[in-house]
Scaffold this motif. Structure first.
Motif, PDB file in Angstrom:
ATOM      1  N   ARG A 169      49.934  20.306  46.976  1.00  0.00           N
ATOM      2  CA  ARG A 169      48.798  21.198  47.190  1.00  0.00           C
ATOM      3  C   ARG A 169      49.278  22.390  48.007  1.00  0.00           C
ATOM      4  O   ARG A 169      49.697  22.238  49.157  1.00  0.00           O
ATOM      5  CB  ARG A 169      47.676  20.456  47.929  1.00  0.00           C
ATOM      6  CG  ARG A 169      47.167  19.222  47.185  1.00  0.00           C
ATOM      7  CD  ARG A 169      46.386  19.617  45.947  1.00  0.00           C
ATOM      8  NE  ARG A 169      45.901  18.457  45.206  1.00  0.00           N
ATOM      9  CZ  ARG A 169      46.485  17.953  44.149  1.00  0.00           C
ATOM     10  NH1 ARG A 169      47.612  18.482  43.706  1.00  0.00           N
ATOM     11  NH2 ARG A 169      45.974  16.913  43.502  1.00  0.00           N
ATOM     12  N   LYS A 172      46.716  24.652  51.135  1.00  0.00           N
ATOM     13  CA  LYS A 172      45.460  23.938  51.346  1.00  0.00           C
ATOM     14  C   LYS A 172      45.635  22.976  52.514  1.00  0.00           C
ATOM     15  O   LYS A 172      46.748  22.542  52.806  1.00  0.00           O
ATOM     16  CB  LYS A 172      45.051  23.142  50.089  1.00  0.00           C
ATOM     17  CG  LYS A 172      44.687  23.993  48.892  1.00  0.00           C
ATOM     18  CD  LYS A 172      44.274  23.113  47.725  1.00  0.00           C
ATOM     19  CE  LYS A 172      43.916  23.930  46.496  1.00  0.00           C
ATOM     20  NZ  LYS A 172      43.569  23.072  45.341  1.00  0.00           N
ATOM     21  N   PRO A 175      41.660  17.308  53.052  1.00  0.00           N
ATOM     22  CA  PRO A 175      40.194  17.239  53.155  1.00  0.00           C
ATOM     23  C   PRO A 175      39.756  16.329  54.293  1.00  0.00           C
ATOM     24  O   PRO A 175      40.413  15.327  54.602  1.00  0.00           O
ATOM     25  CB  PRO A 175      39.777  16.670  51.789  1.00  0.00           C
ATOM     26  CG  PRO A 175      40.995  16.016  51.234  1.00  0.00           C
ATOM     27  CD  PRO A 175      42.164  16.752  51.790  1.00  0.00           C
ATOM     28  N   ALA A 223      33.144  18.190  50.516  1.00  0.00           N
ATOM     29  CA  ALA A 223      34.334  18.127  49.665  1.00  0.00           C
ATOM     30  C   ALA A 223      33.940  17.925  48.208  1.00  0.00           C
ATOM     31  O   ALA A 223      32.813  17.547  47.877  1.00  0.00           O
ATOM     32  CB  ALA A 223      35.243  17.003  50.122  1.00  0.00           C
ATOM     33  N   ASP A 226      37.695  16.258  43.338  1.00  0.00           N
ATOM     34  CA  ASP A 226      39.156  16.281  43.387  1.00  0.00           C
ATOM     35  C   ASP A 226      39.669  15.932  44.789  1.00  0.00           C
ATOM     36  O   ASP A 226      40.684  15.249  44.926  1.00  0.00           O
ATOM     37  CB  ASP A 226      39.673  17.664  42.977  1.00  0.00           C
ATOM     38  CG  ASP A 226      39.304  17.999  41.542  1.00  0.00           C
ATOM     39  OD1 ASP A 226      39.418  17.101  40.691  1.00  0.00           O
ATOM     40  OD2 ASP A 226      38.891  19.139  41.273  1.00  0.00           O
ATOM     41  N   ASP A 227      38.962  16.400  45.827  1.00  0.00           N
ATOM     42  CA  ASP A 227      39.369  16.064  47.200  1.00  0.00           C
ATOM     43  C   ASP A 227      39.252  14.565  47.447  1.00  0.00           C
ATOM     44  O   ASP A 227      40.122  13.953  48.077  1.00  0.00           O
ATOM     45  CB  ASP A 227      38.511  16.834  48.213  1.00  0.00           C
ATOM     46  CG  ASP A 227      38.756  18.332  48.153  1.00  0.00           C
ATOM     47  OD1 ASP A 227      39.869  18.721  47.758  1.00  0.00           O
ATOM     48  OD2 ASP A 227      37.839  19.096  48.492  1.00  0.00           O
ATOM     49  N   ASP A 230      42.130  12.830  45.776  1.00  0.00           N
ATOM     50  CA  ASP A 230      43.364  13.031  46.525  1.00  0.00           C
ATOM     51  C   ASP A 230      43.455  12.072  47.707  1.00  0.00           C
ATOM     52  O   ASP A 230      44.522  11.516  48.001  1.00  0.00           O
ATOM     53  CB  ASP A 230      43.451  14.481  47.028  1.00  0.00           C
ATOM     54  CG  ASP A 230      43.750  15.460  45.908  1.00  0.00           C
ATOM     55  OD1 ASP A 230      44.108  14.997  44.809  1.00  0.00           O
ATOM     56  OD2 ASP A 230      43.618  16.677  46.130  1.00  0.00           O
ATOM     57  N   TYR A 238      50.534  18.460  51.375  1.00  0.00           N
ATOM     58  CA  TYR A 238      49.945  19.783  51.570  1.00  0.00           C
ATOM     59  C   TYR A 238      50.999  20.692  52.190  1.00  0.00           C
ATOM     60  O   TYR A 238      51.479  20.439  53.304  1.00  0.00           O
ATOM     61  CB  TYR A 238      48.701  19.683  52.457  1.00  0.00           C
ATOM     62  CG  TYR A 238      47.615  18.841  51.820  1.00  0.00           C
ATOM     63  CD1 TYR A 238      46.614  19.420  51.053  1.00  0.00           C
ATOM     64  CD2 TYR A 238      47.621  17.454  51.950  1.00  0.00           C
ATOM     65  CE1 TYR A 238      45.634  18.661  50.445  1.00  0.00           C
ATOM     66  CE2 TYR A 238      46.638  16.680  51.343  1.00  0.00           C
ATOM     67  CZ  TYR A 238      45.653  17.287  50.591  1.00  0.00           C
ATOM     68  OH  TYR A 238      44.692  16.523  49.979  1.00  0.00           O
TER      69      TYR A 238
END
Length: 400
Positions: A169, A172, A175, A223, A226-227, A230, A238
């Protein structure tokens, strides 16, 4: 049907499905299925002995930077100009076939720069040497994505998509979702704010797709699906990424201005040696390296060989500084004197939790060792008897 074919089939189904309130649960399940299949795609095949063929590059220096990009965008030329290490450059594609390391000497630090082979579309599925390149990129501190300023913006999107497919990622932050598996108790779903992308039913369906029936989930931010996937996968990395647009000498000034104003972007020209100092400064800022100089008691500070710390490699507190010098030093620290921007006044008496900043000077004051003997009053402490007996033995009466 192979894993790649199943992924493409699910992606085609997602493209056919209309996005609305009624289909968000179905789309969430399909996203979870793709994430599971991509994780299986990265695992080594069953029955294989040991690891596959890769790039063996030993970590060196205070940081590691990976060069990623399409073939013939100027990665090898950039490595040669920044480090002095010769990397063969030619006008044909795939000139570099293996990983070539170089060392950048910048601000009293040594930064390892890796010139990786060019990756193509489909690298996450194993095309070319994509898997090996991406595996080395995961071990770097930051990524330099080298792009051709004269080509379309689609190259950047393709590379970002390939890296995200394997769990990288770019630019980013993780999350703010707390997730913990439990043995019993079912699924506990909570949030500290109003959620607009995920609700309790969708969270249950995604967890059931992973065969998780007992877990605790807490959302601390609004969020997306997708978060959540993850966080459940737990293998995402990240990383910071700088987009380097090379060959600006072949495009117009308006295009150069537009590219330079994009976030996390630097425009350069290896052919004309333009803006390389700005690239180094941007790279230094992204890595967040902190140089700490030591000062022995009663002597001048040593400004030749700093101790380099970073938030990504251990932390930047006084305790991390002591551990960097020696693991057993923390137990002997009485207090620390700090000069620099992190101190309110110079010098400042600090504890182990003090955060250090770039170019601080630190002096460690150790505890004095207690000397044997030297009892006080009429009780002696240098007896060979056990402690609970020796501290009760009285000295001879005073002569009067």
């Amino acid at each position: 049907m192979g894993i790649v074919e199943r992924i493409k089939e699910i992606e085609a189904e997602m493209a056919r499905t209309q996005k609305n309130k009624a289909t968000e649960y179905h789309l969430g399940q399909l996203k979870a299925k793709i994430a599971k299949l991509r994780t299986q795609l990265l695992e080594p095949p069953k029955g294989s002995s040991g690891a596959g063929e890769g790039f063996e590059v030993t970590k060196f220096g205070h940081g590691r930077v990976a060069l990623i990009g399409f073939p013939s965008v100027g990665k090898s030329t950039l490595l040669t100009m920044l480090t002095g290490t010769h990397s063969e450059a030619a006008s044909y594609e795939f000139t570099t076939l293996t990983c070539i390391p170089g060392i950048i000497h910048y601000n009293d630090t040594k930064i390892q720069l890796l010139d990786l082979p060019g990756i193509i579309e489909g690298a996450s599925e194993g095309k070319g040497r994509g898997r090996q390149v991406i595996a080395v990129s995961k071990s770097a501190d930051i990524v330099l994505m080298v792009l051709d300023a004269s080509k379309s913006e689609g190259h950047r999107q393709i590379l970002t998509k390939e890296l995200e497919a394997v769990g990288l990622r770019l630019n980013k932050r993780p999350p703010q979702i707390y997730f913990k598996k439990k043995k019993t108790g079912g699924i506990s779903f909570n949030s500290t704010l109003h959620l607009t992308h995920v609700d309790e039913k969708l969270c249950y369906q995604i967890l059931h797709e992973y065969k998780i029936h007992n877990a605790e989930v807490l959302f601390r931010e609004d969020a997306t699906v997708d978060d959540l996937i993850d966080v459940i996968e737990g293998n995402r990395k990240y990383m910071k990424c700088i987009y380097v647009y090379n060959k600006i000498d072949v495009v117009g000034i308006d295009d150069v201005d537009r590219l330079a104003r994009q976030p996390n972007s630097v425009v350069i020209s290896c052919n004309m040696k333009l803006n390389l100092d700005r690239l180094l400064a941007k790279m230094w800022e992204a890595m967040g390296l902190v140089r700490i100089y030591t000062k022995p008691q009663g002597q001048q500070p040593d400004f030749t060989d700093p101790v380099v710390l970073s938030a990504d490699r251990g932390g930047c507190t006084v305790e991390d500084f002591c551990n960097h010098i020696h693991r057993s030093l923390v137990k002997d620290v009485k207090y620390v004197l700090v000069w620099g921007t992190s101190a309110r006044h110079s010098p400042q008496h600090c504890g182990l939790a003090q955060m250090l900043e770039d170019e601080d000077v630190v002096q460690i004051v150790k505890k004095k060792e207690k000397e044997d003997g030297g009892g006080r009053g009429r009780f002696k402490s240098h007896s060979n008897a056990p402690s609970r007996i020796s501290d009760r033995e009285k000295k001879a009466p005073l002569k009067t």
